[in-house]
Design a protein around this motif. Structure first.
Motif, PDB file in Angstrom:
ATOM      1  N   MET A 287     -23.707 -47.235 -60.013  1.00 51.19           N
ATOM      2  CA  MET A 287     -24.946 -47.166 -60.810  1.00 51.19           C
ATOM      3  C   MET A 287     -25.311 -48.562 -61.355  1.00 51.19           C
ATOM      4  O   MET A 287     -24.458 -49.410 -61.537  1.00 51.19           O
ATOM      5  CB  MET A 287     -24.720 -46.166 -61.957  1.00 51.19           C
ATOM      6  CG  MET A 287     -25.936 -45.818 -62.770  1.00 51.19           C
ATOM      7  SD  MET A 287     -27.500 -45.614 -61.859  1.00 51.19           S
ATOM      8  CE  MET A 287     -27.202 -44.104 -60.968  1.00 51.19           C
TER       9      MET A 287
ATOM     10  N   ASP B 100     -33.242 -37.465 -51.443  1.00 50.90           N
ATOM     11  CA  ASP B 100     -32.248 -38.536 -51.583  1.00 50.90           C
ATOM     12  C   ASP B 100     -32.137 -39.329 -50.279  1.00 50.90           C
ATOM     13  O   ASP B 100     -32.869 -39.064 -49.323  1.00 50.90           O
ATOM     14  CB  ASP B 100     -30.899 -37.997 -52.090  1.00 50.90           C
ATOM     15  CG  ASP B 100     -30.201 -37.102 -51.073  1.00 50.90           C
ATOM     16  OD1 ASP B 100     -30.560 -37.138 -49.877  1.00 50.90           O
ATOM     17  OD2 ASP B 100     -29.280 -36.356 -51.480  1.00 50.90           O
TER      18      ASP B 100
ATOM     19  N   HIS C 230     -29.767 -39.272 -48.257  1.00 47.30           N
ATOM     20  CA  HIS C 230     -28.831 -38.628 -47.335  1.00 47.30           C
ATOM     21  C   HIS C 230     -29.453 -37.420 -46.639  1.00 47.30           C
ATOM     22  O   HIS C 230     -28.745 -36.584 -46.091  1.00 47.30           O
ATOM     23  CB  HIS C 230     -27.570 -38.212 -48.105  1.00 47.30           C
ATOM     24  CG  HIS C 230     -27.013 -39.332 -48.931  1.00 47.30           C
ATOM     25  ND1 HIS C 230     -26.185 -40.295 -48.419  1.00 47.30           N
ATOM     26  CD2 HIS C 230     -27.225 -39.677 -50.226  1.00 47.30           C
ATOM     27  CE1 HIS C 230     -25.900 -41.183 -49.373  1.00 47.30           C
ATOM     28  NE2 HIS C 230     -26.515 -40.824 -50.470  1.00 47.30           N
TER      29      HIS C 230
ATOM     30  N   GLU D  38     -33.488 -38.723 -61.972  1.00 48.58           N
ATOM     31  CA  GLU D  38     -33.312 -38.410 -60.552  1.00 48.58           C
ATOM     32  C   GLU D  38     -33.768 -39.582 -59.684  1.00 48.58           C
ATOM     33  O   GLU D  38     -33.121 -39.919 -58.698  1.00 48.58           O
ATOM     34  CB  GLU D  38     -34.074 -37.130 -60.180  1.00 48.58           C
ATOM     35  CG  GLU D  38     -33.544 -35.868 -60.864  1.00 48.58           C
ATOM     36  CD  GLU D  38     -32.038 -35.700 -60.725  1.00 48.58           C
ATOM     37  OE1 GLU D  38     -31.582 -35.508 -59.585  1.00 48.58           O
ATOM     38  OE2 GLU D  38     -31.321 -35.779 -61.724  1.00 48.58           O
TER      39      GLU D  38
ATOM     40  N   ARG E 263     -31.039 -42.228 -59.863  1.00 48.50           N
ATOM     41  CA  ARG E 263     -29.856 -41.804 -59.107  1.00 48.50           C
ATOM     42  C   ARG E 263     -30.090 -41.941 -57.601  1.00 48.50           C
ATOM     43  O   ARG E 263     -29.225 -42.416 -56.861  1.00 48.50           O
ATOM     44  CB  ARG E 263     -29.514 -40.339 -59.431  1.00 48.50           C
ATOM     45  CG  ARG E 263     -28.884 -40.135 -60.819  1.00 48.50           C
ATOM     46  CD  ARG E 263     -28.524 -38.668 -61.023  1.00 48.50           C
ATOM     47  NE  ARG E 263     -27.746 -38.160 -59.922  1.00 48.50           N
ATOM     48  CZ  ARG E 263     -28.062 -37.136 -59.148  1.00 48.50           C
ATOM     49  NH1 ARG E 263     -29.169 -36.445 -59.382  1.00 48.50           N
ATOM     50  NH2 ARG E 263     -27.291 -36.754 -58.165  1.00 48.50           N
ATOM     51  N   ILE E 264     -31.264 -41.517 -57.154  1.00 48.04           N
ATOM     52  CA  ILE E 264     -31.587 -41.607 -55.720  1.00 48.04           C
ATOM     53  C   ILE E 264     -31.599 -43.075 -55.276  1.00 48.04           C
ATOM     54  O   ILE E 264     -31.023 -43.427 -54.249  1.00 48.04           O
ATOM     55  CB  ILE E 264     -32.951 -40.930 -55.424  1.00 48.04           C
ATOM     56  CG1 ILE E 264     -32.848 -39.414 -55.610  1.00 48.04           C
ATOM     57  CG2 ILE E 264     -33.439 -41.292 -54.016  1.00 48.04           C
ATOM     58  CD1 ILE E 264     -34.190 -38.691 -55.638  1.00 48.04           C
TER      59      ILE E 264
ATOM     60  N   ALA F 259     -30.011 -45.489 -56.486  1.00 43.55           N
ATOM     61  CA  ALA F 259     -28.649 -46.030 -56.493  1.00 43.55           C
ATOM     62  C   ALA F 259     -27.817 -45.463 -55.344  1.00 43.55           C
ATOM     63  O   ALA F 259     -26.643 -45.807 -55.193  1.00 43.55           O
ATOM     64  CB  ALA F 259     -27.979 -45.732 -57.835  1.00 43.55           C
ATOM     65  N   GLY F 260     -28.417 -44.560 -54.567  1.00 46.51           N
ATOM     66  CA  GLY F 260     -27.721 -44.030 -53.387  1.00 46.51           C
ATOM     67  C   GLY F 260     -26.975 -42.730 -53.613  1.00 46.51           C
ATOM     68  O   GLY F 260     -26.298 -42.235 -52.720  1.00 46.51           O
ATOM     69  N   GLU F 261     -27.120 -42.169 -54.815  1.00 45.74           N
ATOM     70  CA  GLU F 261     -26.415 -40.896 -55.085  1.00 45.74           C
ATOM     71  C   GLU F 261     -27.065 -39.733 -54.347  1.00 45.74           C
ATOM     72  O   GLU F 261     -28.242 -39.784 -53.991  1.00 45.74           O
ATOM     73  CB  GLU F 261     -26.408 -40.626 -56.598  1.00 45.74           C
ATOM     74  CG  GLU F 261     -25.523 -41.597 -57.353  1.00 45.74           C
ATOM     75  CD  GLU F 261     -25.359 -41.237 -58.834  1.00 45.74           C
ATOM     76  OE1 GLU F 261     -25.802 -40.140 -59.242  1.00 45.74           O
ATOM     77  OE2 GLU F 261     -24.788 -42.063 -59.558  1.00 45.74           O
ATOM     78  N   LYS F 262     -26.282 -38.677 -54.172  1.00 41.11           N
ATOM     79  CA  LYS F 262     -26.822 -37.457 -53.563  1.00 41.11           C
ATOM     80  C   LYS F 262     -27.491 -36.609 -54.628  1.00 41.11           C
ATOM     81  O   LYS F 262     -27.090 -36.654 -55.804  1.00 41.11           O
ATOM     82  CB  LYS F 262     -25.688 -36.662 -52.921  1.00 41.11           C
ATOM     83  CG  LYS F 262     -25.127 -37.343 -51.688  1.00 41.11           C
ATOM     84  CD  LYS F 262     -24.178 -36.418 -50.940  1.00 41.11           C
ATOM     85  CE  LYS F 262     -23.786 -37.076 -49.626  1.00 41.11           C
ATOM     86  NZ  LYS F 262     -22.425 -36.816 -49.233  1.00 41.11           N
TER      87      LYS F 262
ATOM     88  N   GLY G 179     -27.165 -33.464 -55.133  1.00 36.49           N
ATOM     89  CA  GLY G 179     -26.092 -32.673 -55.753  1.00 36.49           C
ATOM     90  C   GLY G 179     -26.502 -31.249 -56.073  1.00 36.49           C
ATOM     91  O   GLY G 179     -25.758 -30.525 -56.737  1.00 36.49           O
TER      92      GLY G 179
END
Ligand code: ADP
Length: 447
Positions: free
Chosen positions: A1, A216, A218, A310, A313-314, A316-319, A321
């Motif tokens: 993050m 996201d 992914h 959100e 987070r997206i 930063a590459g997060e899923k 979830g």
């Protein structure tokens, strides 16, 4: 993050982004013009950098200064908010070229959706229903006239680069056609440097319904239901609600799924909004906005998700979830845009706020940088706050909205609060039975 995010905006949205960052443990850098030295977003941010004089094109739109501000402060990512550089593909590219993260979609998607002609083709290919019209831009006036005859009058001439309701002209009859094309094109050329126009069937009394999506990096995509933004003046939204009083569960699920699948097919990432007109049970795409929208809080109120969180987070590459099944809609929410304007003439009313009291209590949210003693500068948008009220039902929300508007005090300037209070007395609004032309005709009757 990220450790530090630069907020490339001002006003309530800069504050909104700051709040999400704070809750995520991320430090914030505010940028500001000379006129905004005393603004709330500057006061609350961990650091601030003055990027230029009052005019937006000398400050909030100055890309080199904004990149320099990132480099000086060590911010790793930029949140563009809405307006200003938020839908500028070149800006997104420059940000990434400097090894920084643009909190938003790819430049490629911004560009694709920024041109309404390419956007319409792309979503159509992905299975989204569109307004009948010219396939692509018009090049020859005689050719275009034939297409208009086929579409049937009235016909709407729209600029490919249009935005904020500019570059749109209705031709009521074949007689008005040439003039509508020329005016729309000229207006678009002057405002956006691109005179390309296309044709659409002019829908008479549709509602404006838009679907919020999150995707996201992914391949996970969800939709967060709709917002009804049919209360408009000069194609600008005045009040928004979620859910829409006009949709049932079936229509909501249908358009939600179509939108989500299309967004996934396009390979989009980030938060986005697909806008539709809705008439006689049918949806027609008008445009996709590749940024956070002003009215995003009504979606937050019924889903419990923090959309800015959100987005970060997206980026930063997060899923995500969560899946579509995890998204539920609870209760009702209405947002009133509060502008520093005369509530009858809509003339801007900048100046010193002598007195300020924010409404509060259960289900009441005020997103605003106002405080007593603050001077609203005359150089920017007149939006000074958004009152978002939520409740279990629409009836409860309407009662709460009335009492919150009555509680709010903004002294020294004129605001559109009295307009919202008057709207609340109207049967068409109370019953939810309104369309995109209703507000203007109501205003015309009152004048
Ligand atoms: P902008 O980018 O300027 O906001 P949009 O394409 O989103 O332009 O349209 C803004 C508004 O203009 C819509 O919410 C609606 O009120 C009106 N509008 C757009 N297209 C049509 C159409 N085909 N028929 C009738 N009204 C339209």
């Amino acid at each position: 993050m990220f450790d530090k995010v630069l907020i490339a905006n001002r006003g309530e949205i800069a504050l909104r982004v700051h709040r999400a960052c704070r809750e995520m443990g991320i430090k914030t850098v505010a940028i500001h013009s000379e006129a905004d030295r005393e603004a709330m977003h500057v006061k609350l941010a961990d650091e601030s950098v003055c990027v230029g004089p009052n005019a937006a094109n000398q400050s909030y739109l100055k890309i080199p200064q904004i990149i320099a501000a990132c480099e000086i402060t060590g911010a790793q990512a930029i949140h563009p908010g809405y307006g200003f550089l938020s839908e500028n593909a070149r800006f997104a590219e420059i940000v990434e070229a400097h090894g920084l993260v643009f909190i938003g979609p790819t430049a490629e998607h911004i560009r694709l959706m920024g041109d309404k002609i390419t956007a319409k083709q792309a979503v159509k290919d992905a299975g989204i229903p569109v307004v009948p019209g010219s396939d692509g831009g018009i090049t020859d006036i005689e050719e275009a006239k034939k297409i208009a005859d086929e579409i049937g009058y009235p016909v709407l001439v729209k600029a490919a680069a249009g935005g904020g309701g500019r570059g749109m002209k209705v031709a009521q009859t074949p007689k008005d056609f040439r003039e509508a094309v020329e005016t729309a094109s000229r207006e678009a050329e002057a405002a956006f440097g691109d005179g390309a126009v296309y044709l659409e069937k002019y829908l008479g009394k549709p509602r404006h319904i838009e679907i919020q999506v999150l995707a996201d990096q992914h391949g996970n995509v969800v939709h967060l239901g709709e917002r009804d933004c049919s209360l408009q003046r000069r194609h600008q939204k005045v009040l928004e609600e979620a859910p829409s009083p006009a949709l049932d569960t079936e229509a909501r699920a249908r358009i939600g799924e179509i939108t989500r699948d299309a967004v996934a097919a396009i390979g989009y990432r980030g938060a986005g909004t697909v806008e539709y007109l809705y008439e006689n049970g049918e949806f027609y795409f008008i445009e996709m906005n590749t940024r956070l929208q002003v009215e995003h809080p009504v979606t937050e109120a019924i889903t419990g998700l923090d959309l800015v969180r959100e987005q970060i987070r997206i980026a930063a590459g997060e899923k995500l979830g969560y899946t579509q099944d995890d998204i539920t809609f609870e209760g009702w929410a209405i947002e009133c845009r509060i502008n520093a304007e005369d509530p009858a003439t809509f003339a801007p009313s900048p100046g010193k706020v002598t007195e300020f009291h924010a409404p509060g209590g259960l289900g009441v949210r005020l997103d605003s940088g106002l405080y007593a003693g603050y001077s609203i500068p005359p150089y920017y948008d007149s939006l000074i706050g958004k009152l978002i009220v939520s409740g279990k039902t629409r009836e409860e929300t309407l009662l709460r909205l009335k009492r919150s508007l009555e509680e709010m005090v903004v002294g020294g300037i004129k605001t559109t609060i009295p307009l919202h209070l008057a709207l609340l007395e109207e049967e068409a609004f109370r019953s939810g039975d309104y369309h995109i032309r209703w507000l203007e005709s109501w205003l015309a009757d009152r004048a």
